[in-house]
Motif scaffolding. Sequence first.
Motif, PDB file in Angstrom:
ATOM      1  N   GLU A 218      10.838  -8.616 -15.652  1.00  0.00           N
ATOM      2  CA  GLU A 218      11.051  -7.998 -14.346  1.00  0.00           C
ATOM      3  C   GLU A 218      10.004  -6.920 -14.164  1.00  0.00           C
ATOM      4  O   GLU A 218       9.577  -6.282 -15.124  1.00  0.00           O
ATOM      5  CB  GLU A 218      12.468  -7.421 -14.231  1.00  0.00           C
ATOM      6  N   VAL A 219       9.564  -6.749 -12.912  1.00  0.00           N
ATOM      7  CA  VAL A 219       8.516  -5.763 -12.641  1.00  0.00           C
ATOM      8  C   VAL A 219       9.184  -4.445 -12.254  1.00  0.00           C
ATOM      9  O   VAL A 219       9.889  -4.359 -11.245  1.00  0.00           O
ATOM     10  CB  VAL A 219       7.574  -6.252 -11.521  1.00  0.00           C
TER      11      VAL A 219
ATOM     12  N   PRO B  20       8.000  -9.782  -4.841  1.00  0.00           N
ATOM     13  CA  PRO B  20       7.322  -9.306  -3.633  1.00  0.00           C
ATOM     14  C   PRO B  20       6.200  -8.328  -3.962  1.00  0.00           C
ATOM     15  O   PRO B  20       6.217  -7.699  -5.019  1.00  0.00           O
ATOM     16  CB  PRO B  20       8.432  -8.596  -2.852  1.00  0.00           C
ATOM     17  N   TYR B  21       5.224  -8.239  -3.042  1.00  0.00           N
ATOM     18  CA  TYR B  21       4.213  -7.200  -3.234  1.00  0.00           C
ATOM     19  C   TYR B  21       4.094  -6.240  -2.058  1.00  0.00           C
ATOM     20  O   TYR B  21       3.513  -5.173  -2.192  1.00  0.00           O
ATOM     21  CB  TYR B  21       2.866  -7.810  -3.627  1.00  0.00           C
ATOM     22  N   VAL B  22       4.673  -6.568  -0.913  1.00  0.00           N
ATOM     23  CA  VAL B  22       4.724  -5.639   0.223  1.00  0.00           C
ATOM     24  C   VAL B  22       6.143  -5.635   0.794  1.00  0.00           C
ATOM     25  O   VAL B  22       6.898  -6.598   0.622  1.00  0.00           O
ATOM     26  CB  VAL B  22       3.729  -6.020   1.341  1.00  0.00           C
ATOM     27  N   PHE B  23       6.488  -4.550   1.453  1.00  0.00           N
ATOM     28  CA  PHE B  23       7.836  -4.399   2.008  1.00  0.00           C
ATOM     29  C   PHE B  23       7.735  -3.945   3.457  1.00  0.00           C
ATOM     30  O   PHE B  23       6.949  -3.039   3.766  1.00  0.00           O
ATOM     31  CB  PHE B  23       8.638  -3.372   1.187  1.00  0.00           C
ATOM     32  N   PRO B  24       8.526  -4.557   4.352  1.00  0.00           N
ATOM     33  CA  PRO B  24       8.422  -4.264   5.790  1.00  0.00           C
ATOM     34  C   PRO B  24       9.150  -2.982   6.181  1.00  0.00           C
ATOM     35  O   PRO B  24      10.183  -3.013   6.848  1.00  0.00           O
ATOM     36  CB  PRO B  24       9.061  -5.501   6.426  1.00  0.00           C
TER      37      PRO B  24
ATOM     38  N   VAL C 288       3.804 -14.726   6.831  1.00  0.00           N
ATOM     39  CA  VAL C 288       3.592 -16.113   6.418  1.00  0.00           C
ATOM     40  C   VAL C 288       3.474 -16.234   4.900  1.00  0.00           C
ATOM     41  O   VAL C 288       4.062 -17.125   4.298  1.00  0.00           O
ATOM     42  CB  VAL C 288       2.324 -16.687   7.110  1.00  0.00           C
ATOM     43  N   ALA C 289       2.704 -15.340   4.259  1.00  0.00           N
ATOM     44  CA  ALA C 289       2.476 -15.450   2.810  1.00  0.00           C
ATOM     45  C   ALA C 289       3.797 -15.318   2.062  1.00  0.00           C
ATOM     46  O   ALA C 289       4.606 -14.441   2.366  1.00  0.00           O
ATOM     47  CB  ALA C 289       1.493 -14.379   2.349  1.00  0.00           C
TER      48      ALA C 289
ATOM     49  N   TRP D 244      10.455  -9.319   2.556  1.00  0.00           N
ATOM     50  CA  TRP D 244      11.316  -9.292   3.741  1.00  0.00           C
ATOM     51  C   TRP D 244      12.794  -9.272   3.328  1.00  0.00           C
ATOM     52  O   TRP D 244      13.643  -8.725   4.019  1.00  0.00           O
ATOM     53  CB  TRP D 244      11.033 -10.536   4.590  1.00  0.00           C
ATOM     54  N   TYR D 245      13.073  -9.920   2.197  1.00  0.00           N
ATOM     55  CA  TYR D 245      14.461 -10.090   1.763  1.00  0.00           C
ATOM     56  C   TYR D 245      14.811  -9.332   0.480  1.00  0.00           C
ATOM     57  O   TYR D 245      15.982  -9.249   0.128  1.00  0.00           O
ATOM     58  CB  TYR D 245      14.759 -11.579   1.544  1.00  0.00           C
ATOM     59  N   ALA D 246      13.815  -8.819  -0.245  1.00  0.00           N
ATOM     60  CA  ALA D 246      14.077  -8.151  -1.521  1.00  0.00           C
ATOM     61  C   ALA D 246      14.003  -6.645  -1.345  1.00  0.00           C
ATOM     62  O   ALA D 246      13.132  -6.143  -0.640  1.00  0.00           O
ATOM     63  CB  ALA D 246      13.065  -8.591  -2.573  1.00  0.00           C
ATOM     64  N   MET D 247      14.911  -5.909  -1.979  1.00  0.00           N
ATOM     65  CA  MET D 247      14.849  -4.449  -1.895  1.00  0.00           C
ATOM     66  C   MET D 247      14.049  -3.856  -3.051  1.00  0.00           C
ATOM     67  O   MET D 247      13.795  -2.656  -3.060  1.00  0.00           O
ATOM     68  CB  MET D 247      16.254  -3.837  -1.843  1.00  0.00           C
TER      69      MET D 247
END
Length: 352
Positions: free
Chosen positions: A17-18, A93-97, A111-112, A119-122
């Motif tokens: 896990e990161v 994920p690498y970016v968060f909205p 898209v990526a 979008w879905y991971a906290m």
Amino acid sequence: MPAVWSESHRLHDPHGEVWVGVTIPPDEVPARGEVIRAALVTAGARIVEPTPHSRGDLTTVHDPDFLDHLASAHGRWVAAGYPNNPGQDQVVPYVFPLPQIFGSLPRRLPVAESARAGWYAMDTTTPVGPGTYAAAVAAADCALTAADMVLAGERAVYAVCRPPGHHAGRDFYGGACFLNNAALAAEQLRRGSAARVGIVDLDAHHGNGTQMLFYERSDVVYASVHIDPDAGWFPHFVGRADETGAGPGQGANRNESLPEGAGDAEWVPAVGRLCAAVAGCDALVVSLGVDGHVDDPESPLRVSAAGYAEAGRRIGALGLPTVFVQEGGYELSTLGGLVVGTLAAFEEEMGP
Ligand code: SP5
Ligand code: ZN
């Protein structure tokens, strides 16, 4: 009491896990499901298989697009080539909205696949592998089956859910959780004969997902004892004592935050206050995390085995039809004994 357990938990087998940018060994591992099963067998518990439930039983809690994402994310991740370049075979994920990125612009799904994951991971500590969704659905089936059994007349049933669930919300996952098993059980009880359901969350961490699912509702009371997020602990953003519910749910949310190092002397009375908060409900769900134990690596609480047994007794004294749902607990040498000891104390108090 009967325990609902599925071998499909093994399909979620994260290998790293990161955390703070570094890949570390995960602690929400298949061995957890195995040591709990072994302790149940030794204790003579009846172990039953979950009954498969429908998509409609999941959408009482979760957004359909979120379910579709979880079901398909790993396949798309592989198709996009991330296992070869840069060499990550789990969805991370690498970016968060963040809301401030959009301002008043419409929030449009990226898209990526590596961006869509955010979008879905906290967080980055909850990897999705090839069998993750199947395991999460099996865990949800365990919770739903346990609720069905209680509705059919069992006084208490234990759902051995792995992966756990209380950090997952309507359309997000994180904190080692994908589908909110406790919330699914609560909804199942609500749709059955229970007009008002209490959720007592004993996990060392605040169940942010469960809290926010029911925050504006009066028919499900959420009550949690946990390490204070303001002492620097996951889930960081919510779980404070002043979060008491909103709208029709005002007063139906209770948080007991404890400082680092708190043990039985602080934790057991807090559990007593949680029990008072859910007294008068028609049925109960217990998010049974045992990571508050003194030997657990994931929290600085110092609860003893006797403390967990006392919690079991106090919950048993409520006399409510009860679904226990497994949450955290990461020290493999103590996990099984803590769970079985808590359930045994509950049963002694509640009676056969
Ligand atoms: C269900 C549950 O108990 N989830 C808790 C997840 C908390 N994860 C927080 C971040 C994990 C980092 N752990 C690093 C341990 C280093 N000693
Ligand atoms: Zn926890």
